[in-house]
Design an enzyme around this catalytic site. Structure first.
Site, mmCIF file in Angstrom:
data_model
loop_
_atom_site.group_PDB
_atom_site.id
_atom_site.type_symbol
_atom_site.label_atom_id
_atom_site.label_comp_id
_atom_site.label_asym_id
_atom_site.label_seq_id
_atom_site.Cartn_x
_atom_site.Cartn_y
_atom_site.Cartn_z
ATOM 1 N N LYS A 1 0.802 -1.232 0.000
ATOM 2 C CA LYS A 1 0.000 0.000 0.000
ATOM 3 C C LYS A 1 0.833 1.280 0.000
ATOM 4 C CE LYS A 1 -4.143 -1.968 0.197
ATOM 5 N NZ LYS A 1 -5.038 -1.926 -0.971
ATOM 6 N N GLU B 1 -9.726 5.697 3.429
ATOM 7 C CA GLU B 1 -10.517 4.611 4.009
ATOM 8 C C GLU B 1 -9.552 3.467 4.243
ATOM 9 O OE1 GLU B 1 -10.002 4.879 0.848
ATOM 10 O OE2 GLU B 1 -9.389 2.817 0.438
ATOM 11 N N SER C 1 1.620 -9.660 -0.733
ATOM 12 C CA SER C 1 1.333 -8.224 -0.692
ATOM 13 C C SER C 1 1.557 -7.577 0.673
ATOM 14 C CB SER C 1 -0.116 -7.980 -1.142
ATOM 15 O OG SER C 1 -1.005 -8.776 -0.382
#
Lengths: 273, 399
Positions: free
Chosen positions: B94, B116, B383
């Site tokens: 991210k 969010e 990830s």
């Protein structure tokens, strides 16, 4: 198919203009507190002096709505207010009222129903217009323009203009707009506020240069004083959350319609004065 | 075909019939402005240099492409490589997007950042970059997710962000996105919304993809060095689909590379029990984009379930819907139980505790690797790391 001039929204604004009056547009959520009670609330608003009613078709994810309308949608959904039930509500209202009605909703419900089918059924049930919060004109053009058929036929397509809308975008919006233009008075979601934006008159003047459609202003108008100020500058004022809030509070009262009527009357008088 | 694959979206943000800009009018001009600014930044050498510097020196790129040797031996099939996004600063991919977007926010003179978050990884990445650039930060998170990802809530608070609990609906990622959009529509002049996945209105799916394509660009270079050929298979989990599109995108024109996206099968493909949009979903419009959505016949959005907060979401990124139509990417799913097993398996076999989201991709590799010949290579996007999931797993397993 009726001729365009037969639309209740159009004739309402013609009448108001002749009388030199502004429109009181009242918003409530269909099915709150229950589908059975919505018609009497609409009749109560009409008795109080509402000129047009906006009926919210409850959606699970109302991202342009503040908490008051979110909770109303939640109550309505829990009470079983599916889009098909909203059409039943419309038919029930029409038994004794010819007040112009705009369905206010989010695109996915109409998309799932089938756009043309929805417009036809809503019109047949007694709706006069539709306002879709999340369908900009860009999604109504060309090959990928899924929304292009919305508002063809007999339903008026009420279009939104926001304070952030640059002047060069207006023609694109107004090209699709019929019925009236809904000017969003401030950046934000629906809900009550203490002060109404003061910058609206310049924006409305700008709009008037580009459209002959009536202009109604909404978002955040909650007192007769605010409604009067706004109505003075535009062709109508939309009052929503403050009514919805009353319905939330008085929802279980047997005389909810009478109470709502009394509450709405000063708003109507302020707008009509 | 080749052109179709990589020259999307079109100028209006559509991927074939998917994507677009289904937002309230108030957001249209700001989104157009964001698109224009992003196009400028993308072509701006200085912007790209600064982003590259931050990705390397601050976030820790490039990440290793690690050959999972014991896992490979155990299955006796294809070699399994892990793209180690879990080793990045903040613990997940991210940060790639958060860094890109915070630079964009600064270019646009925005002083306030909102986001969010589902699992909290995007929230942590956003809180991190906001701290790094001295910007105010508010993160919206479903109350249910705050409970199951409590560690990340604490991290965000330590980083100076305000975490706002969202108690509407089922109190997970979808409601957090609604609330972030409400904030943005209210404060749009001062605020940039760092959306954390390849979803929402244009330009987000495109921008988020571009900021994550570094995953696939690196993996491509690394596997060519190691194997002197391209991998046969790529696997990534798909919630909104940001890590998946980041890995897949640079390989889309390589016809021999099979791409597999793994959705959350939850407790099985029954209404309300999963988040596999391509299994139980249909075409609809949610939170800015037309795509596959879990909805009832009226178009009301249905509840979802996944053991992984990051995959527990009712819509899939529009580009994934398009790649599925083109039959360029295959989409499958794995259940909570399979993900949990994969979580434990990778921990015990490779000494790597994966995020529960990434464990879905591992679970697919566990199924697939034994069926492929030894000379094949699979690249799995790991990830994120699983620290955030440890307490939840301990509870489930009674550790």
């Amino acid at each position: 198919m009726t001729s365009p001039s037969d639309n209740r929204i159009d004739s309402k604004f013609r009448d108001l203009r002749e009388r030199g009056q502004k429109a009181f547009v009242a918003y409530i959520t269909a099915g709150d507190p229950s589908p059975a009670r919505t018609p009497e609330l609409v009749w109560a608003l009409e008795r109080a002096g509402a000129d047009i009613v906006e009926l919210g078709v409850p959606f699970s994810d109302p991202l342009a709505d503040g908490v008051v309308n979110q909770l109303a949608a939640q109550r309505a959904l829990e009470a079983g207010t599916r889009p098909s039930v909203v059409l039943d509500i419309l038919r029930a209202i029409r038994v004794q009222s010819q007040i112009p009605i705009v369905l206010y909703t989010y695109f996915n419900l109409i998309y799932a129903y089938g756009i043309e089918r929805f417009c036809l059924h809503a019109y047949e049930a007694g709706a006069d217009g539709v306002l879709v919060l999340d369908l900009p004109p860009e999604e109504s053009q060309g090959e990928t323009g899924v929304g292009s058929r919305l508002g063809d036929g007999s339903l008026r397509r009420i279009s939104l203009v926001a304070p952030t809308t640059p002047p060069e975008r207006l023609p694109k919006i107004l090209e699709k707009a019929t019925g009236f233009v809904y000017y969003v008075s401030r950046e934000g979601v629906t809900g009550m506020q203490e002060h109404v934006a003061t910058s609206i008159s310049g924006r409305i003047d700008l709009l008037r240069k580009q459209t002959s459609l009536p202009i109604c202003v909404g978002f955040g108008i909650s007192t007769p004083e605010q409604a009067r100020t706004v109505a003075h500058q535009a062709d109508g004022a939309v009052v929503g959350s403050v009514l919805v809030n009353r319905i939330a509070e008085w929802g279980k009262d047997a005389d909810l319609p009478r109470k709502l009527e009394e509450f709405a009357r000063p708003l109507a008088e302020a707008i009509h004065s | 075909m080749q052109k179709v694959l990589t020259q999307v979206p079109d100028a209006t943000g559509h991927y074939g019939p998917y994507g677009g800009m289904f937002v309230p009018e108030t957001l249209m001009a700001p989104l157009h402005e964001l698109t224009a600014e992003y196009e400028k930044a993308r072509a701006d050498q200085a912007f790209q240099m600064e982003l590259k510097f931050l990705l390397e020196e601050y976030a820790g790129r490039p990440t290793p492409l690690y050959l999972a040797e014991r896992m490979t031996e155990k299955f006796g099939g294809a070699k399994v490589y892990l793209k180690r996004e879990d080793l990045l600063h903040t613990g997940a991919h991210k940060i790639n997007n958060a860094l890109g977007q915070v630079l964009l926010a600064r270019r646009m003179g925005k002083k306030r950042i909102i986001a969010e978050t589902g699992a909290g990884q995007h929230g942590v990445a956003t809180a991190t970059v906001a701290a790094r650039f001295g910007l105010e930060c508010v993160v919206y998170m479903g109350a249910v997710d705050m409970e199951r990802q409590a560690l990340n809530v604490t991290r965000m608070r330590l980083l100076g962000a305000k975490v706002v609990a969202v108690t509407a609906g089922q109190q997970t990622l979808k409601e957090a996105v609604n609330e972030a959009m409400r904030d943005w529509v209210t404060n749009v002049r001062s605020t940039h919304y760092i959306l954390g996945s390849a979803l929402g209105s244009h330009p987000y799916p495109m921008m988020v993809r571009d900021f994550h394509r570094v995953i696939g660009d690196e993996a491509r270079r690394q596997i060519l060095e190691r194997e002197e050929k391209l991998p046969e298979v790529l696997i990534a989990c798909v919630g909104g689909g940001s890590n998946a599109i980041g890995l897949f995108y640079p390989f889309l024109q390589d016809e021999g590379v099979r791409c597999i996206g793994v959705e959350a099968g939850g407790r099985g493909i029954l209404a309300g029990e999963h988040a596999a949009r391509f299994q139980g979903g249909s075409l609809g419009v949610l939170q800015g984009a037309r795509t596959f959505i879990l909805q009832d016949s009226d178009g009301q959005i249905m509840n979802t379930h996944s053991i992984s907060a990051g995959l527990d979401y009712a819509a899939v990124g529009p580009e994934h819907a398009w790649l599925r139509d083109l039959e360029r990417v295959d989409y499958t799913y794995c259940t909570d139980d399979e993900a949990l097993k994969a979580f434990c398996f990778l921990s015990e076999t490779e000494g790597i505790i994966p995020a529960m989201e990434s464990a879905h991709a591992i679970a697919e590799a566990i199924k697939l690797a034994p069926t492929l010949p030894k000379e094949h290579a699979i690249v799995v996007c790991l990830s994120g790391r699983g620290d955030k999931d440890v307490q939840q797993v301990a509870q489930v397993l009674g550790l």
